[in-house]
Write a protein that holds these residues in place. Structure first.
Motif, PDB file in Angstrom:
ATOM      1  N   THR A 186      -4.604 -69.467 -14.041  1.00  0.00           N
ATOM      2  CA  THR A 186      -3.387 -69.028 -14.325  1.00  0.00           C
ATOM      3  C   THR A 186      -3.236 -67.544 -14.261  1.00  0.00           C
ATOM      4  OG1 THR A 186      -3.577 -70.907 -16.201  1.00  0.00           O
ATOM      5  CG2 THR A 186      -2.009 -69.067 -16.413  1.00  0.00           C
ATOM      6  N   LEU A 187      -4.092 -66.740 -14.586  1.00  0.00           N
ATOM      7  CA  LEU A 187      -4.146 -65.297 -14.570  1.00  0.00           C
ATOM      8  C   LEU A 187      -3.971 -65.015 -12.872  1.00  0.00           C
ATOM      9  CD1 LEU A 187      -4.140 -62.378 -15.419  1.00  0.00           C
ATOM     10  CD2 LEU A 187      -6.544 -62.377 -15.477  1.00  0.00           C
ATOM     11  N   LEU A 188      -4.673 -65.713 -12.009  1.00  0.00           N
ATOM     12  CA  LEU A 188      -4.791 -65.320 -10.550  1.00  0.00           C
ATOM     13  C   LEU A 188      -3.321 -65.978 -10.004  1.00  0.00           C
ATOM     14  CD1 LEU A 188      -6.230 -64.375  -7.906  1.00  0.00           C
ATOM     15  CD2 LEU A 188      -7.163 -66.781  -7.878  1.00  0.00           C
ATOM     16  N   ALA A 189      -2.824 -67.022 -10.685  1.00  0.00           N
ATOM     17  CA  ALA A 189      -1.483 -67.289 -10.157  1.00  0.00           C
ATOM     18  C   ALA A 189      -0.358 -66.418 -10.441  1.00  0.00           C
ATOM     19  CB  ALA A 189      -1.228 -68.581 -10.693  1.00  0.00           C
ATOM     20  N   ILE A 190      -0.664 -65.834 -11.697  1.00  0.00           N
ATOM     21  CA  ILE A 190       0.291 -64.950 -12.166  1.00  0.00           C
ATOM     22  C   ILE A 190       0.368 -63.848 -11.199  1.00  0.00           C
ATOM     23  CG2 ILE A 190       1.081 -63.428 -14.096  1.00  0.00           C
ATOM     24  CD1 ILE A 190       0.140 -65.375 -15.984  1.00  0.00           C
ATOM     25  N   ALA A 191      -0.631 -63.088 -11.092  1.00  0.00           N
ATOM     26  CA  ALA A 191      -1.004 -62.214 -10.160  1.00  0.00           C
ATOM     27  C   ALA A 191      -0.301 -62.198  -8.744  1.00  0.00           C
ATOM     28  CB  ALA A 191      -2.344 -61.589  -9.936  1.00  0.00           C
TER      29      ALA A 191
ATOM     30  N   ASN B 201      -5.853 -73.233  -5.926  1.00  0.00           N
ATOM     31  CA  ASN B 201      -6.587 -74.637  -5.905  1.00  0.00           C
ATOM     32  C   ASN B 201      -7.273 -74.779  -4.678  1.00  0.00           C
ATOM     33  OD1 ASN B 201      -5.702 -76.323  -8.420  1.00  0.00           O
ATOM     34  ND2 ASN B 201      -3.855 -75.399  -7.777  1.00  0.00           N
ATOM     35  N   VAL B 202      -7.009 -74.042  -3.671  1.00  0.00           N
ATOM     36  CA  VAL B 202      -7.680 -74.084  -2.525  1.00  0.00           C
ATOM     37  C   VAL B 202      -9.293 -74.105  -2.513  1.00  0.00           C
ATOM     38  CG1 VAL B 202      -8.385 -72.822  -0.168  1.00  0.00           C
ATOM     39  CG2 VAL B 202      -6.075 -73.075  -0.816  1.00  0.00           C
ATOM     40  N   PRO B 203      -9.807 -73.130  -3.427  1.00  0.00           N
ATOM     41  CA  PRO B 203     -11.398 -73.124  -3.499  1.00  0.00           C
ATOM     42  C   PRO B 203     -11.715 -74.566  -4.022  1.00  0.00           C
ATOM     43  CG  PRO B 203     -10.417 -71.053  -4.263  1.00  0.00           C
ATOM     44  CD  PRO B 203      -9.322 -71.765  -4.030  1.00  0.00           C
ATOM     45  N   ILE B 204     -11.146 -75.302  -4.782  1.00  0.00           N
ATOM     46  CA  ILE B 204     -11.625 -76.514  -5.436  1.00  0.00           C
ATOM     47  C   ILE B 204     -11.743 -77.546  -4.226  1.00  0.00           C
ATOM     48  CG2 ILE B 204     -11.140 -78.372  -6.864  1.00  0.00           C
ATOM     49  CD1 ILE B 204      -9.388 -76.388  -8.520  1.00  0.00           C
ATOM     50  N   TYR B 205     -10.784 -77.545  -3.457  1.00  0.00           N
ATOM     51  CA  TYR B 205     -11.005 -78.574  -2.311  1.00  0.00           C
ATOM     52  C   TYR B 205     -11.877 -77.991  -1.142  1.00  0.00           C
ATOM     53  CZ  TYR B 205      -6.856 -80.639  -4.194  1.00  0.00           C
ATOM     54  OH  TYR B 205      -5.914 -81.305  -4.888  1.00  0.00           O
ATOM     55  N   ALA B 206     -12.089 -76.617  -0.970  1.00  0.00           N
ATOM     56  CA  ALA B 206     -12.804 -76.013  -0.179  1.00  0.00           C
ATOM     57  C   ALA B 206     -14.490 -76.395  -0.349  1.00  0.00           C
ATOM     58  CB  ALA B 206     -12.878 -74.680  -0.004  1.00  0.00           C
ATOM     59  N   ARG B 207     -14.879 -76.215  -1.713  1.00  0.00           N
ATOM     60  CA  ARG B 207     -16.075 -76.496  -2.123  1.00  0.00           C
ATOM     61  C   ARG B 207     -16.305 -78.016  -2.122  1.00  0.00           C
ATOM     62  NH1 ARG B 207     -18.311 -72.714  -6.880  1.00  0.00           N
ATOM     63  NH2 ARG B 207     -20.194 -73.610  -6.139  1.00  0.00           N
TER      64      ARG B 207
ATOM     65  N   ALA C   1      -0.889 -79.040 -11.265  1.00  0.00           N
ATOM     66  CA  ALA C   1      -0.034 -78.198 -10.654  1.00  0.00           C
ATOM     67  C   ALA C   1       1.315 -77.899 -11.290  1.00  0.00           C
ATOM     68  CB  ALA C   1       0.125 -78.560  -9.259  1.00  0.00           C
ATOM     69  N   ILE C   2       1.833 -79.347 -11.733  1.00  0.00           N
ATOM     70  CA  ILE C   2       3.032 -79.226 -12.317  1.00  0.00           C
ATOM     71  C   ILE C   2       2.909 -78.548 -13.631  1.00  0.00           C
ATOM     72  CG2 ILE C   2       4.514 -80.822 -13.863  1.00  0.00           C
ATOM     73  CD1 ILE C   2       3.802 -83.194 -12.072  1.00  0.00           C
ATOM     74  N   LEU C   3       1.841 -78.519 -14.574  1.00  0.00           N
ATOM     75  CA  LEU C   3       1.825 -77.671 -15.508  1.00  0.00           C
ATOM     76  C   LEU C   3       1.692 -76.188 -15.261  1.00  0.00           C
ATOM     77  CD1 LEU C   3       1.116 -77.572 -18.674  1.00  0.00           C
ATOM     78  CD2 LEU C   3      -1.176 -77.950 -18.170  1.00  0.00           C
ATOM     79  N   GLU C   4       0.905 -75.995 -14.166  1.00  0.00           N
ATOM     80  CA  GLU C   4       0.722 -74.519 -13.710  1.00  0.00           C
ATOM     81  C   GLU C   4       2.041 -73.985 -13.455  1.00  0.00           C
ATOM     82  OE1 GLU C   4      -2.439 -74.494 -10.763  1.00  0.00           O
ATOM     83  OE2 GLU C   4      -3.735 -74.828 -12.330  1.00  0.00           O
ATOM     84  N   VAL C   5       2.829 -74.681 -12.618  1.00  0.00           N
ATOM     85  CA  VAL C   5       4.342 -74.045 -12.037  1.00  0.00           C
ATOM     86  C   VAL C   5       5.222 -74.037 -13.414  1.00  0.00           C
ATOM     87  CG1 VAL C   5       6.353 -74.745 -10.769  1.00  0.00           C
ATOM     88  CG2 VAL C   5       3.818 -75.150  -9.843  1.00  0.00           C
TER      89      VAL C   5
END
Length: 301
Positions: free
Chosen positions: A146-151, A171-177, A229-233
Motif C-alpha cells: 500500500t505504501l509503495l502504491a501511494i508513493a 503486483n509485478v514482483p509476485i508474478y515474477a517470482r 487490486a479492487i481493494l487497493e484501488v
C-alpha cells in the motif's frame, strides 16, 4: 468396440476420446462439489451481471444530483437510500461494480504480463541477469504494498489511471517470482532440452514449452489478485489518489461519505459491503481453483 471406432472413422466422423471426456466430467464434478469455488463463482458472476446490466436494472442516472432527496434512508423508490447529493445509492453501486471490476482486471492483467515476462526471462537465462532481477524484486517486496502504491501514485499524479498503473507495478514482483520458480523447475526437463537441442529460438522455447507449465499457479494467483487490486484501488481513491468526483467508484464513494457516517450511515455501509463482497468472491474462487488445479489436492474428486 474397435469395429465401431473404425466404422465411425471410415464414415468421416472423428471418434470421441473417452479419456478426455472422463477427465472433463471429473473436473466439472470437482468444481460442482467444491463449495468455496461455487460460492465465489456465484458472487463474481453476480457482480459481472450487475455491472453489465446496470443501465437496464436501474432507472436512475448515477451522476445526476437531486438536492430534494439528499441523504434519504433506504425505502420505497430508493432501496438503499440516496447519498449526500441525492443520487440513488443502488444505482451508483451497480455502476461502481462496472468501474471496480474494470480497474481490478486491468491492473492484474498488466501485472500478469509484465511479471510473467520478467520471471520467465530471468529464470530461463539465469546468471547475472537473474541475480540482478531478483535483487530488484526483493527491494520492491521490502516495502509495504500500500505504501509503495501511494508513493508511485503520488509521483505519477492523482488519477484513476495512475492508481491502476501503481497497483500493477506493486503486483509485478509476485508474478515474477511465481513464474521464475516454475521456470527453474521446468527448464531442465527432457522435452525442454530437446527443444533447445533442435535449435528452437529461446523465445519460442519459453512460450511453447516452459510457460504452459506455470499456467495453473498463474490462474489461481490472478483470480485472487483481482480482489486485492479492487481493494487497493479503492484505498487509493479513498485517500484522494484514485478516482475523482463524480466517478461512481466504491473507494471514492466511501471517501466522500465520511462526513455522513453518523447522520446517514447507509452512505458508508453499502459501498464498504460492496468492496467486501467483491474481495470475498474472488478470494473464494481463487481458493477453489487452487484446490482443483493442484494435483496434490485432487482427492476431493
Amino acid at each position: 468396440m474397435r469395429e465401431a471406432v473404425r466404422a465411425g472413422q471410415a464414415g468421416g466422423a472423428p471418434a470421441a476420446d473417452p479419456t478426455q471426456q472422463g477427465a472433463l466430467w471429473r473436473g466439472l464434478r470437482r468444481v460442482l462439489r467444491h463449495r468455496g469455488a461455487m460460492v465465489g463463482g456465484t458472487i463474481v458472476l453476480a457482480l459481472v451481471l450487475v455491472a453489465l446490466l446496470a443501465p437496464v436494472l436501474s432507472p436512475y442516472d448515477p451522476y445526476k444530483n437531486d438536492l430534494a432527496r439528499i441523504a434519504r434512508p433506504p425505502g420505497p423508490g430508493h432501496l438503499l437510500g440516496t447519498d449526500e447529493l441525492g443520487r440513488d445509492m443502488l444505482t451508483r453501486l451497480m455502476y461502481g461494480a462496472r468501474l471496480s471490476l474494470l480497474v481490478g482486471v486491468t491492473s492484474v492483467g498488466l501485472a500478469l504480463v509484465a511479471g510473467t515476462a520478467v520471471g520467465a526471462v530471468s529464470g530461463y537465462l539465469g546468471g547475472w541477469l537473474d541475480l540482478l532481477t531478483m535483487r530488484v524484486i526483493d527491494i520492491m517486496l521490502a516495502f509495504p504494498s500500500t505504501l509503495l502504491a501511494i508513493a508511485i501514485t503520488a509521483i505519477l499524479g492523482p488519477s484513476l489511471t495512475n492508481a491502476v498503473v501503481a497497483v500493477a507495478i506493486v503486483n509485478v514482483p509476485i508474478y515474477a517470482r511465481l513464474v521464475r520458480s516454475s521456470v527453474l523447475s521446468i527448464r531442465e526437463l527432457e522435452y525442454v532440452e530437446a527443444a533447445r537441442a533442435a535449435g528452437m529460438p529461446t523465445a519460442r522455447v519459453i512460450w511453447r514449452h516452459v510457460l504452459p507449465g506455470a499456467l495453473a499457479p498463474l490462474i489461481v494467483q490472478s483470480t485472487m489478485s483481482i480482489g486485492s487490486a479492487i481493494l487497493e484501488v479503492a484505498g487509493l481513491s479513498f485517500l484522494g489518489l484514485g478516482a475523482a468526483p463524480p466517478a461512481a467508484e466504491w473507494g471514492a464513494m466511501l471517501s466522500r461519505a465520511r462526513e455522513f457516517l453518523q447522520t446517514a450511515p447507509w452512505v458508508v455501509t453499502f459501498p464498504g459491503m460492496a468492496i467486501m463482497l467483491a474481495v470475498l468472491g474472488f478470494n473464494l474462487l481463487g481458493d477453489g481453483l487452487r484446490d482443483l488445479l493442484d494435483p496434490r489436492l485432487r482427492h476431493r474428486g
